[in-house]
Design a protein around this motif. Structure first.
Motif, PDB file in Angstrom:
ATOM      1  N   GLU A  90      79.055  77.027  17.558  1.00  6.08           N
ATOM      2  CA  GLU A  90      79.921  75.914  17.945  1.00  6.08           C
ATOM      3  C   GLU A  90      79.118  74.616  17.960  1.00  6.08           C
ATOM      4  N   ASN A 118      84.870  72.271  12.781  1.00  8.19           N
ATOM      5  CA  ASN A 118      83.565  72.931  12.866  1.00  8.19           C
ATOM      6  C   ASN A 118      83.334  73.728  11.579  1.00  8.19           C
ATOM      7  N   ARG A 152      88.381  76.211  15.281  1.00 12.03           N
ATOM      8  CA  ARG A 152      87.403  75.291  14.704  1.00 12.03           C
ATOM      9  C   ARG A 152      87.266  74.011  15.501  1.00 12.03           C
TER      10      ARG A 152
END
Length: 431
Positions: free
Chosen positions: A348, A354, A364
């Motif tokens: 993360e 992401n 995400r």
């Protein structure tokens, strides 16, 4: 297209010293303490930033550069005068996203992970780093196994005005000092915008993180209407489309060298008193044991507390998170909160879009990662928004508009780290 193509590039810089002035009643010079051996280096000399400021405070850190996040600071430590060794504050600190949705719904950008933010590192001129140093660094290409060399990171010192002032016992005398900051910054171009990513490390232990947006308005977006823009130029034509800049930072604290920090939330409530009485205020502390999506409000704040270190008064060291002015954007789940605390997960890295696949159902964006896990190694995400409704003064070039936050030391030292020697005995109820 809203964005113009930018060439891949990069850079890094060193630093220089500066002095802060102090005035006040004369005091006997304090005996000189023996020189402590230099702490072992956390990184090679080329990737080390170390600066002793005139008030006696030394900041040390490492840096590296990433193709999406740009500048990343590592192993940040703070050593005020009187401390025998550096105090670790942060393990890593970096930008985690610049999310730019346009008011007409036509465009929505993730400027770090969707626009190769790190590739747009700009060459700095000597005049942009007064009294400092600009170094050449290698910028990794996001798509090719190649690198570009750019003189792009400035490290210098800046005066910030009064560090403190206190009237002395003699007439027309005062204890006063001018504060100094270590300033580290880069400039990255994304389309028409240029973003100044600035970190300031003050001699009193405060850390300031800011992003300044400048450059140009996009002439491709002079097409707004229906209250979604502002007229630029002669008459009522060329309406520049309004948009938001939602800037996220990712902070991995490592207070006193440990990742096992504690999060605490403080809320103060004022109780009015009838019949002309004086209101009372009560402050409560709430330990944040599990992941949290937090909203700033009047008289609420958070701090990260060291699990292992205490100051000389026996109080746990901590850093308070002080958000700057913000315009919260409700259009996406990840922009609806001001602060997120999540349990550490290497996957993360960015608050939205992401790039890494963190597994089935992980999502995400940072709002999807708040799932009630117990916080053993908390990661802090700070979101500061700005709704940009353009104006005539935004051309040309566009003045810098800043957004950011501070990390303020709370009980890191037993007294003001800039306390003059003659006042060093005035700790607590000294009278």
């Amino acid at each position: 297209m809203h964005r113009k193509r930018v060439a891949a590039a990069l850079a890094v810089a060193a630093l220089t010293g500066g002095a802060a002035a102090a005035t006040g009643p004369a005091a006997a010079a304090a005996p000189k303490a023996p020189t402590a051996p230099a702490p072992p280096a956390d990184c090679s000399a080329a990737y080390t930033i170390e600066q002793k400021l005139s008030g006696g405070t030394t900041w040390r850190m490492c840096w590296h550069y990433e193709s999406e996040a740009g500048l990343v600071l590592d192993k940040v430590s703070y050593q005020p005068k009187g401390e025998a060794k550096p105090i670790r504050v942060l393990t890593t600190a970096k930008l985690a996203q610049i999310h730019v949705p346009y008011d007409d719904g036509q465009w929505e950008w993730d400027d770090l992970t969707g626009q190769a933010f790190g590739q747009g590192l700009q060459e700095l001129t000597p005049g942009e780093c007064p009294g400092g140093t600009i170094k050449t660094v290698k910028v990794p290409d996001a798509f090719e196994p190649s690198q570009a060399n750019v003189k792009g990171l400035c490290t210098t010192t800046r005066s910030r005005g009064h560090a403190y002032r206190m009237a002395g016992e003699q007439a027309n005398k005062a204890w006063a000092a001018q504060g100094k900051d270590l300033l580290v910054y880069t400039v990255n171009q994304v389309g028409w915008y240029e973003y100044i990513t600035e970190w300031r490390f003050a001699d009193d232990g405060t850390i300031s993180a800011n992003v300044g947006a400048t450059g140009s308005l996009s002439y491709d977006d002079y097409d707004a209407g229906d209250g979604r823009g502002w007229p630029i130029g002669k008459g009522a034509k060329d309406s520049a489309t309004s948009h938001s800049h939602n800037v996220f930072w990712r902070l991995n604290f490592g207070l006193d060298g440990s990742s096992a920090n504690r999060v605490e939330q403080y809320d103060s409530v004022v109780t009015p008193v009838a019949n002309g009485g004086t209101p009372k205020t009560k402050t409560t502390r709430t330990p944040v044991a599990k992941e949290l999506a937090g909203d700033a409000k009047a008289m609420r704040w958070w701090r990260m507390v060291s699990a292992t270190g205490k100051n000389k008064d026996g109080h746990p060291r901590s850093y308070e998170i002080v958000p700057g002015a913000t315009t919260k954007y409700p259009g996406r789940g990840f922009t609806r909160h001001d602060v997120y605390f999540t349990e550490y997960n290497k996957c993360e890295q960015f608050a939205s879009n992401n790039l890494r696949n963190c597994g089935p159902g992980a999502g995400r964006s940072v709002d999807k990662w708040v799932n009630g896990q117990t916080l053993k190694h908390p990661i802090t995400w700070v979101n500061v928004g700005f709704h940009h409704i353009a104006r005539d003064e935004d051309q040309q070039p566009m003045p810098v508009h800043w957004q950011g936050f501070q990390l303020s030391p709370r009980d890191v030292t037993a007294m003001n780290p800039l306390t003059p020697p003659a006042l060093a005995d005035q700790n607590g109820n000294y009278q």
